[in-house]
Design an enzyme around this catalytic site. Structure first.
Site, mmCIF file in Angstrom:
data_model
loop_
_atom_site.group_PDB
_atom_site.id
_atom_site.type_symbol
_atom_site.label_atom_id
_atom_site.label_comp_id
_atom_site.label_asym_id
_atom_site.label_seq_id
_atom_site.Cartn_x
_atom_site.Cartn_y
_atom_site.Cartn_z
ATOM 1 N N GLY A 248 17.661 33.724 28.637
ATOM 2 C CA GLY A 248 18.189 34.508 29.747
ATOM 3 C C GLY A 248 17.501 34.098 31.029
ATOM 4 N N LYS A 249 18.017 34.530 32.133
ATOM 5 C CA LYS A 249 17.349 34.274 33.419
ATOM 6 C C LYS A 249 17.925 35.234 34.436
ATOM 7 C CE LYS A 249 14.256 31.324 35.074
ATOM 8 N NZ LYS A 249 13.132 30.683 34.348
ATOM 9 N N GLY A 250 17.143 35.518 35.484
ATOM 10 C CA GLY A 250 17.637 36.392 36.539
ATOM 11 C C GLY A 250 17.205 35.884 37.889
#
Ligand code: NAD
Length: 436
Positions: free
Chosen positions: A125-127
């Site tokens: 995931g990444k944000g």
């Protein structure tokens, strides 16, 4: 209340589709291209290719923050979960004016492969939030962090998706995220983020983990090439967390650090630079530049200096078709994410350069984040020795799997790492089957 200003960053209107301005390749296209190459080599089923080629979930949020002068600004942020077949999504949160959905997609996909390369039970995931936090006060950054956490809280959690620091976010940011998430639930949930301060559930060894992991992979590579680290000449681009600690650890191994750089420029001394003295200089003067007894070099020149090992530890797209032919190092160890373009990869491979790809080389960071999460879930904390030993075990095993794949299938180390990782994620996805 002041009139909300649609998606503005420090007064400059931006659109949600705006891309970074540099004429660099779109890293989402690069990430998909790298996946396609591995899928082809693995002869992956077409259906699986379609599943793994795109993120599972993408959340875009536009959220208001009250600034110190009473104005309301609206910021845009993203959280992307690429794949969760092997466990909860894992990946950092970045605050930067050039964040885009495509960038976050690429970084989330790379996290899936990175976690699978080192075989830890996480997906990717990444944000990111479109903001230059250096233009905000600490109170404004805290407000932005708490509201962004609230907006993405339906999809994060210790069993769902576990953020961590990335560019322009740090242990304090993680403390605010943990506190906000815990306030929503009414009790302390330390395992929702990693990279926290030690006093609220952080892990010993996390700060050094990326550099330490990179040095473990370099020790393995040095055996393969019969190039001992003791006496090896090393150039490092970027003197932040990864680069400065790598310099110290490599010097401890007996390597000679011949060149170092940061965003202001580089320094070069073929007889060697002492990382402790350079760090003290940087603390006092804000940059490595001007360090006594060294010649100044530009960041472009640093990549081409005469050395045995080159460690890019700064930004994406640094080694390109334009300079790959001039690189003199025998080993390139990618402490940074995405420092080498696919065209440069091919040139380095033809020149016989041994490249330790990012999803292997810098995976020490996420590995100790995994240890932090395990410690939080058990409320039982390990000694630093235990952490470093477990990190070495995982990094050595990962290097051996990737190197064995590279030898067996006669492919470069990046393709080999992708093949190891994609095969593991494909197997998990396949075994679980399609719901419903
Ligand atoms: P950091 O912000 O601590 O350090 C970055 C360094 O790069 C700074 O010294 C900065 O001055 C320098 N820099 C910026 N622009 C530059 C340029 N044009 N030329 C040369 N130097 C430049 O960041 P970090 O945590 O050390 O991360 C560096 C890289 O490592 C990033 O690609 C990051 O994604 C990757 N990485 C970091 C971790 C981690 O745990 N810190 C984990 C995995 C990957």
């Amino acid at each position: 209340m002041a009139t909300p200003n649609p998606v503005t960053t420090q007064g400059q209107t931006r659109t949600q589709t705006e891309e970074p301005t540099q004429a660099a390749p779109n890293i989402w296209a690069v990430a998909q291209q790298q996946f396609d190459a591995a899928a082809e080599k693995l002869d992956l089923d077409d259906g699986l290719r379609r599943v793994l080629r795109v993120p599972k979930r993408e959340l875009t949020v536009n959220f208001p923050v009250t600034m110190d002068d009473g104005r309301v600004e609206v910021f845009t942020g993203y959280r992307v979960q690429h794949n969760v077949s092997r466990g909860p999504a894992k990946g950092g949160i970045r605050y930067h004016q050039d964040v885009s959905l495509d960038e976050v997609r690429a970084l989330s996909m790379w996290m899936t492969w990175k976690c699978a390369t080192v075989d830890i039970p996480f997906g990717g995931g990444k944000g990111g939030v479109i903001v230059d936090p250096k233009q905000l006060s600490t109170r404004e950054v805290e407000g932005l962090t708490r509201r962004f956490t609230t907006e993405i809280s339906p999809i994060i959690g210790p069993d769902r998706d576990i953020p961590a620091p990335d560019v322009n976010t740090n242990a304090q940011t993680m403390a605010w995220i943990m506190d906000t998430f815990s306030m929503h639930h009414g009790y302390t949930i330390s395992g929702v983020v990693t990279g926290k301060p030690i006093s609220i559930g952080g892990s010993l060894g996390r700060n050094e983990a990326t550099a330490r992991g990179a040095v473990f992979t370099l020790l393995q590579a040095s055996k393969v090439l019969n190039l001992p680290l003791s006496g090896a000449r090393v150039a490092i681009q970027g003197y932040g967390n990864a680069g400065s600690i790598a310099a110290t650890l490599l010097a401890e191994q007996g390597a000679t650090i011949v060149a170092l750089s940061d965003s202001s420029g580089g320094i070069h001394n073929p007889s060697g630079l002492d990382p402790a003295k350079v760090s003290a200089w940087k603390r006092e003067h804000g940059s490595v530049v001007g360090f006594p007894g060294a010649d100044e070099v530009s960041n472009a020149e640093l990549l081409e200096v005469d050395c045995d090992i080159l460690v890019p530890a700064a930004l994406e797209n640094q080694i390109t078709a334009a300079n790959a032919g001039n690189i003199k190092a025998r080993i390139v160890a990618e402490a940074a994410n995405g420092p080498t373009t696919p065209q440069a990869d091919a040139i380095l491979h033809d020149k016989g350069v041994f490249l330790i790809p990012d999803i292997l080389c810098n995976a020490g960071g996420v590995t100790v984040s995994y240890f932090e999460w395990v410690q939080d879930m058990q409320s039982f904390f390990w000694t630093e020795d235990r952490i470093n030993e477990s990190l070495k075990e995982i990094m050595d095993r990962a290097f051996e799997s990737v190197h064995a794949m590279s030898e067996h299938r006669e492919v470069d180390m990046r393709t080999a790492a992708y093949m190891v990782a994609v095969a593991r994620v494909a197997e998990a996805t396949n075994l679980r089957g399609l719901y419903p």
